[in-house]
Design a protein around this motif. Structure first.
Motif, mmCIF file in Angstrom:
data_model
loop_
_atom_site.group_PDB
_atom_site.id
_atom_site.type_symbol
_atom_site.label_atom_id
_atom_site.label_comp_id
_atom_site.label_asym_id
_atom_site.label_seq_id
_atom_site.Cartn_x
_atom_site.Cartn_y
_atom_site.Cartn_z
ATOM 1 N N LYS A 60 0.838 -1.217 0.000
ATOM 2 C CA LYS A 60 0.000 0.000 0.000
ATOM 3 C C LYS A 60 0.859 1.247 0.000
ATOM 4 O O LYS A 60 0.571 2.217 -0.692
ATOM 5 N N PRO A 66 -4.929 3.765 -0.235
ATOM 6 C CA PRO A 66 -5.525 3.983 1.090
ATOM 7 C C PRO A 66 -5.859 2.663 1.789
ATOM 8 O O PRO A 66 -5.938 1.622 1.151
ATOM 9 N N ASP A 77 -6.591 -1.391 8.284
ATOM 10 C CA ASP A 77 -6.738 -1.907 6.925
ATOM 11 C C ASP A 77 -7.203 -3.359 7.020
ATOM 12 O O ASP A 77 -6.457 -4.207 7.512
ATOM 13 N N THR A 85 -7.941 -0.967 -4.362
ATOM 14 C CA THR A 85 -6.984 -0.369 -3.426
ATOM 15 C C THR A 85 -6.179 -1.435 -2.665
ATOM 16 O O THR A 85 -5.449 -1.100 -1.739
#
Ligand code: SF4
Ligand code: SF4
Ligand code: SF4
Length: 308
Positions: A60, A66, A77, A85
């Motif tokens: 990421k 994000p 996350d 994403t």
């Protein structure tokens, strides 16, 4: 028998696409032999993976993506699958046996169906590295690549006014800085290992020869750096996932648990791309396609002439 002009044009366009795909894919010889010596890859060893997800965080950060919170209160996350994403995800299999982890990402197929299906060459297989790259400027958003990928990898940015396709590109934007895939750079155990594809294949074969219970040296991060860790060898399923699947892939996986239990599809060895190659080369060799296209054009032009 009557044929509508629109139907003819659709058929001709479809045939041309298949033909173009065949030409771009080249003859159906062993693709691995044709890989450049500089082709790179990733070897993921589920037996070495501790599920820390450092690779997901690093991915990421490297790709400026994000977090995906589980709910609105959640700041962590917690993606459930690959998405626009999340280009790399570690999943856990817990089927009553010892839990096992699996890494999901683009496998960088040797004969990528997504490249063949893309009508505008927004997806390409890099001649030198073998990385399947994406050009957002060329993409027209048709999502053919999503439909044809056998591993359900490319994701579309549905909530973006200028959507792109998203998938792992091995962090090739880092290569010029002497860096490599962030997931492998950050992996603390060597479960995700980067390096020249041929070296990784040999390393995977070496692991299948290991005697369970004995201790061995395992390369960490990048197979070329010489950095290693000592681990006890665990039993492996005697197969390298990606060595043969649909013509082979540049991501290879090892596991102690059957791959289908880890959510990896059981697919045939021959790629779908090679089917397109045979059809288009047959059509070309018998001059059927040019004859069909010429006949269709003649018909349309004659009919238009009559109307006038
Ligand atoms: S895994 Fe899917 S997206 Fe990746 S190269 Fe293969 S066909 Fe393309
Ligand atoms: S969505 Fe973009 S990358 Fe995918 S097939 Fe269509 S043009 Fe190619
Ligand atoms: S960083 Fe390495 S050990 Fe941690 S989850 Fe990713 S692959 Fe597994």
């Amino acid at each position: 028998m009557s044929i509508k002009r629109r139907d003819f044009l659709k058929t001709a366009a479809g045939s041309s696409l298949a033909l173009a795909a065949g030409i771009r894919s080249g003859p159906a010889e062993a693709k691995e032999q044709r890989l450049s010596p500089e082709a790179v890859g990733i070897l993921y060893d589920s037996n070495l993976c501790i599920g820390c997800q450092a690779c997901m965080t690093a991915c990421k950060q490297a790709n400026d993506m994000p977090v995906e919170p589980g709910d609105q209160e959640d700041i962590w996350d917690r993606p459930l699958d690959l998405s626009a994403t999340t280009l790399n995800i570690i999943k856990m299999y817990d089927g009553g046996e010892t839990p096992a982890f699996v890494k999901r990402q683009c496998l960088h197929c040797l004969e990528p169906a997504c490249v063949t299906a893309c009508p505008v060459s927004a997806l390409e297989k890099d001649q030198r590295t073998g990385v399947v790259t994406y050009d957002k400027k060329a993409c027209i958003g048709c999502r053919y690549c999503q439909i044809v990928c056998p591993y359900n990898v490319p994701k579309f940015e549905w909530d973006d006014p200028f959507p792109q396709i998203r998938k792992c590109q091995f962090c090739d934007h880092l290569f010029d800085q002497g860096r490599y895939s962030a997931c492998c750079e950050s992996c603390p155990t060597g479960a995700s290992l980067f390096g020249p594809f041929r070296d990784l294949k040999q390393e995977a074969e070496r692991r299948l020869q290991m005697e369970p219970g004995r201790y061995y040296e395992f390369p960490v991060n990048h197979i070329g750096t010489g950095k290693t860790q000592t681990h006890k060898a665990e039993p492996y399923v005697r197969e390298i996932y990606g060595a043969e699947e649909l013509g082979g892939t540049q991501v290879l996986l090892l596991s102690g648990v059957d791959f289908t239990k880890l959510g990896l599809p059981k697919v045939r060895n021959k790629s779908y791309v090679s089917d397109v190659e045979s059809i288009s080369s047959t059509l070309y060799s018998y001059m059927l396609l040019p004859a069909a296209v010429f006949g269709g054009l003649l018909y349309v032009s004659k009919r238009n002439g009559k109307h006038e």
